[in-house]
Design a protein around this motif. Sequence first.
Motif, PDB file in Angstrom:
ATOM      1  N   THR A 204       0.818  -1.221   0.000  1.00  0.00           N
ATOM      2  CA  THR A 204       0.000   0.000   0.000  1.00  0.00           C
ATOM      3  C   THR A 204       0.847   1.265   0.000  1.00  0.00           C
ATOM      4  O   THR A 204       0.309   2.366  -0.003  1.00  0.00           O
ATOM      5  CB  THR A 204      -0.971   0.016   1.203  1.00  0.00           C
ATOM      6  N   GLU A 205       2.176   1.088  -0.026  1.00  0.00           N
ATOM      7  CA  GLU A 205       3.024   2.277  -0.224  1.00  0.00           C
ATOM      8  C   GLU A 205       3.057   2.658  -1.698  1.00  0.00           C
ATOM      9  O   GLU A 205       3.542   3.721  -2.065  1.00  0.00           O
ATOM     10  CB  GLU A 205       4.428   2.025   0.300  1.00  0.00           C
ATOM     11  N   VAL A 206       2.581   1.766  -2.556  1.00  0.00           N
ATOM     12  CA  VAL A 206       2.422   2.113  -3.975  1.00  0.00           C
ATOM     13  C   VAL A 206       1.174   2.969  -4.048  1.00  0.00           C
ATOM     14  O   VAL A 206       0.076   2.498  -3.780  1.00  0.00           O
ATOM     15  CB  VAL A 206       2.263   0.842  -4.837  1.00  0.00           C
ATOM     16  N   ARG A 207       1.357   4.247  -4.355  1.00  0.00           N
ATOM     17  CA  ARG A 207       0.245   5.186  -4.261  1.00  0.00           C
ATOM     18  C   ARG A 207      -0.341   5.492  -5.632  1.00  0.00           C
ATOM     19  O   ARG A 207       0.278   5.253  -6.661  1.00  0.00           O
ATOM     20  CB  ARG A 207       0.711   6.473  -3.562  1.00  0.00           C
ATOM     21  N   ILE A 208      -1.523   6.026  -5.607  1.00  0.00           N
ATOM     22  CA  ILE A 208      -2.253   6.335  -6.833  1.00  0.00           C
ATOM     23  C   ILE A 208      -2.728   7.783  -6.725  1.00  0.00           C
ATOM     24  O   ILE A 208      -2.881   8.303  -5.610  1.00  0.00           O
ATOM     25  CB  ILE A 208      -3.410   5.333  -6.991  1.00  0.00           C
ATOM     26  N   GLY A 209      -2.961   8.444  -7.863  1.00  0.00           N
ATOM     27  CA  GLY A 209      -3.412   9.835  -7.833  1.00  0.00           C
ATOM     28  C   GLY A 209      -2.414  10.686  -7.065  1.00  0.00           C
ATOM     29  O   GLY A 209      -1.201  10.533  -7.210  1.00  0.00           O
ATOM     30  N   GLN A 210      -2.941  11.547  -6.208  1.00  0.00           N
ATOM     31  CA  GLN A 210      -2.054  12.401  -5.417  1.00  0.00           C
ATOM     32  C   GLN A 210      -1.771  11.742  -4.071  1.00  0.00           C
ATOM     33  O   GLN A 210      -2.392  12.072  -3.062  1.00  0.00           O
ATOM     34  CB  GLN A 210      -2.678  13.783  -5.243  1.00  0.00           C
ATOM     35  N   ASN A 211      -0.912  10.745  -4.106  1.00  0.00           N
ATOM     36  CA  ASN A 211      -0.489  10.041  -2.896  1.00  0.00           C
ATOM     37  C   ASN A 211      -1.656   9.377  -2.163  1.00  0.00           C
ATOM     38  O   ASN A 211      -1.751   9.446  -0.935  1.00  0.00           O
ATOM     39  CB  ASN A 211       0.245  11.030  -1.967  1.00  0.00           C
ATOM     40  N   MET A 212      -2.544   8.738  -2.909  1.00  0.00           N
ATOM     41  CA  MET A 212      -3.736   8.123  -2.325  1.00  0.00           C
ATOM     42  C   MET A 212      -3.575   6.608  -2.158  1.00  0.00           C
ATOM     43  O   MET A 212      -2.841   5.970  -2.914  1.00  0.00           O
ATOM     44  CB  MET A 212      -4.954   8.403  -3.212  1.00  0.00           C
ATOM     45  N   PHE A 213      -4.343   6.062  -1.233  1.00  0.00           N
ATOM     46  CA  PHE A 213      -4.341   4.627  -0.967  1.00  0.00           C
ATOM     47  C   PHE A 213      -4.861   3.886  -2.217  1.00  0.00           C
ATOM     48  O   PHE A 213      -5.815   4.342  -2.848  1.00  0.00           O
ATOM     49  CB  PHE A 213      -5.271   4.355   0.220  1.00  0.00           C
ATOM     50  N   PRO A 214      -4.248   2.743  -2.554  1.00  0.00           N
ATOM     51  CA  PRO A 214      -4.706   2.027  -3.757  1.00  0.00           C
ATOM     52  C   PRO A 214      -6.202   1.735  -3.723  1.00  0.00           C
ATOM     53  O   PRO A 214      -6.721   1.233  -2.725  1.00  0.00           O
ATOM     54  CB  PRO A 214      -3.897   0.726  -3.717  1.00  0.00           C
ATOM     55  N   ALA A 215      -6.873   2.058  -4.807  1.00  0.00           N
ATOM     56  CA  ALA A 215      -8.330   1.864  -4.913  1.00  0.00           C
ATOM     57  C   ALA A 215      -8.621   0.888  -6.041  1.00  0.00           C
ATOM     58  O   ALA A 215      -7.726   0.533  -6.814  1.00  0.00           O
ATOM     59  CB  ALA A 215      -8.995   3.205  -5.198  1.00  0.00           C
ATOM     60  N   ASN A 216      -9.895   0.466  -6.149  1.00  0.00           N
ATOM     61  CA  ASN A 216     -10.209  -0.472  -7.236  1.00  0.00           C
ATOM     62  C   ASN A 216     -10.736   0.230  -8.491  1.00  0.00           C
ATOM     63  O   ASN A 216     -11.320  -0.400  -9.353  1.00  0.00           O
ATOM     64  CB  ASN A 216     -11.147  -1.592  -6.767  1.00  0.00           C
ATOM     65  N   VAL A 217     -10.494   1.533  -8.589  1.00  0.00           N
ATOM     66  CA  VAL A 217     -10.796   2.275  -9.816  1.00  0.00           C
ATOM     67  C   VAL A 217      -9.489   2.869 -10.322  1.00  0.00           C
ATOM     68  O   VAL A 217      -8.680   3.368  -9.533  1.00  0.00           O
ATOM     69  CB  VAL A 217     -11.819   3.404  -9.537  1.00  0.00           C
ATOM     70  N   LEU A 218      -9.256   2.771 -11.616  1.00  0.00           N
ATOM     71  CA  LEU A 218      -8.008   3.267 -12.197  1.00  0.00           C
ATOM     72  C   LEU A 218      -8.305   4.126 -13.418  1.00  0.00           C
ATOM     73  O   LEU A 218      -9.174   3.785 -14.224  1.00  0.00           O
ATOM     74  CB  LEU A 218      -7.132   2.090 -12.660  1.00  0.00           C
ATOM     75  N   LEU A 219      -7.555   5.209 -13.557  1.00  0.00           N
ATOM     76  CA  LEU A 219      -7.637   6.071 -14.747  1.00  0.00           C
ATOM     77  C   LEU A 219      -6.238   6.229 -15.301  1.00  0.00           C
ATOM     78  O   LEU A 219      -5.296   6.335 -14.528  1.00  0.00           O
ATOM     79  CB  LEU A 219      -8.113   7.470 -14.369  1.00  0.00           C
ATOM     80  N   VAL A 220      -6.122   6.295 -16.604  1.00  0.00           N
ATOM     81  CA  VAL A 220      -4.805   6.650 -17.162  1.00  0.00           C
ATOM     82  C   VAL A 220      -4.898   7.948 -17.956  1.00  0.00           C
ATOM     83  O   VAL A 220      -3.955   8.335 -18.625  1.00  0.00           O
ATOM     84  CB  VAL A 220      -4.210   5.538 -18.068  1.00  0.00           C
ATOM     85  N   GLU A 221      -6.040   8.604 -17.889  1.00  0.00           N
ATOM     86  CA  GLU A 221      -6.188   9.911 -18.546  1.00  0.00           C
ATOM     87  C   GLU A 221      -6.826  10.844 -17.528  1.00  0.00           C
ATOM     88  O   GLU A 221      -7.669  10.426 -16.727  1.00  0.00           O
ATOM     89  CB  GLU A 221      -7.096   9.788 -19.772  1.00  0.00           C
ATOM     90  N   GLY A 222      -6.416  12.101 -17.544  1.00  0.00           N
ATOM     91  CA  GLY A 222      -7.035  13.061 -16.635  1.00  0.00           C
ATOM     92  C   GLY A 222      -8.497  13.238 -17.005  1.00  0.00           C
ATOM     93  O   GLY A 222      -8.835  13.382 -18.183  1.00  0.00           O
ATOM     94  N   VAL A 223      -9.397  13.174 -16.006  1.00  0.00           N
ATOM     95  CA  VAL A 223     -10.827  13.291 -16.290  1.00  0.00           C
ATOM     96  C   VAL A 223     -11.404  14.523 -15.592  1.00  0.00           C
ATOM     97  O   VAL A 223     -12.031  15.376 -16.211  1.00  0.00           O
ATOM     98  CB  VAL A 223     -11.584  12.025 -15.825  1.00  0.00           C
TER      99      VAL A 223
END
Length: 319
Positions: A204-223
């Motif tokens: 869980t040190e692998v972060r997503i977005g702006q240093n967020m906890f890993p979630a089950n939704v992923l984006l690879v383009e800014g929305v």
Amino acid sequence: MKVPSEIEAWLNQILCADALEVLPQLPAESVDLVLTDPPYFLDKLDNEWTPERAARRYYQSQAVFHLPPGMKFDPSQGRRMYEWYLEVSRELYRVLKPGGFFFSFASPRLYHRVATAIEDAGFHIRDCFLWLYTQNQPKAMTLYHFIDKMQLSESAKAELKQRIAGWKTPQVKSCFEPIIIAQKPYEDTFLENFLRHGVGLFNTEVRIGQNMFPANVLLVEGVEAVLDKYFLVPKPSVEERGRFNQHPTAKPLALCEYLIQLSTVEGAVVLDPFLGSGTTALAARSLKRHFIGIEINPEYVAIAQRRLQNATPSLFAES
Ligand SMILES: C[S@@+](CC[C@H](N)C(=O)[O-])C[C@H]1O[C@@H](n2cnc3c(N)ncnc32)[C@H](O)[C@@H]1O
């Protein structure tokens, strides 16, 4: 992490073969992660691809004429997918270490068959990532061309077209892809399994977005700012897939890197039995993991090899 000696001869290679012929040869309990995007059995995109059938000319000449490839509705596709993927999943279960993860992309139309096949092979379905995107072509079609062929006067045809204006074949724009999170049952406890085999937990040190906890939704383009904050992994660069890469379903590198980092440690073995243009292999090597890739189509094997060669040499220092 020390790699089991029985698997060493298979590492960092792309094998041009049918996955079901290669998988039974791999040693049991030697793989840390399976990350794959299988063929979906839609129209001609099934496991019976041969180099000849898969050649672009084949698709142009043989793909369903009246509907775009992938859109012909045939319920037997799902049943055939289930039977074949059950066999594949049983082999993947055997080669994975206890507690090892199996991340399988699945089309929204066949998700249920893919998930059930994996579960029936013995895996625990733990969750599902949703990879969301906005850029996709709507596939719904008008029915005007059928009206044009009807034995009616021109004015009657015009009237009919007006009556069904806006009504199309039942396809909404597809904007997500599910990625099943399955796990081979772990031995004893999570902790003991992780200490023994190096798998079974998420980092869980692998972060997503702006240093967020890993979630089950992923984006690879800014929305949109809030969604990006929670779910964005780095956007794909223009160069990453390679201009020579004609594979129709090449995945974003950052997505694969995120999934690999979340579930494995450096030096781990990542298997992709349907490697396509090699994204999983590229992601594994960039993170100092080993890969084993299997791909039936020699054209795609050549693309994958070229992508690996073009990647920064320093990424491929042996770990
Ligand atoms: C959905 S694509 C994978 C795309 C890949 N993730 C990428 O980023 O390029 C599935 C691949 O499975 C391959 N394939 C189909 N049947 C196969 C089989 N029996 N054994 C190995 N590969 C197979 C196809 O040629 C195709 O390239």
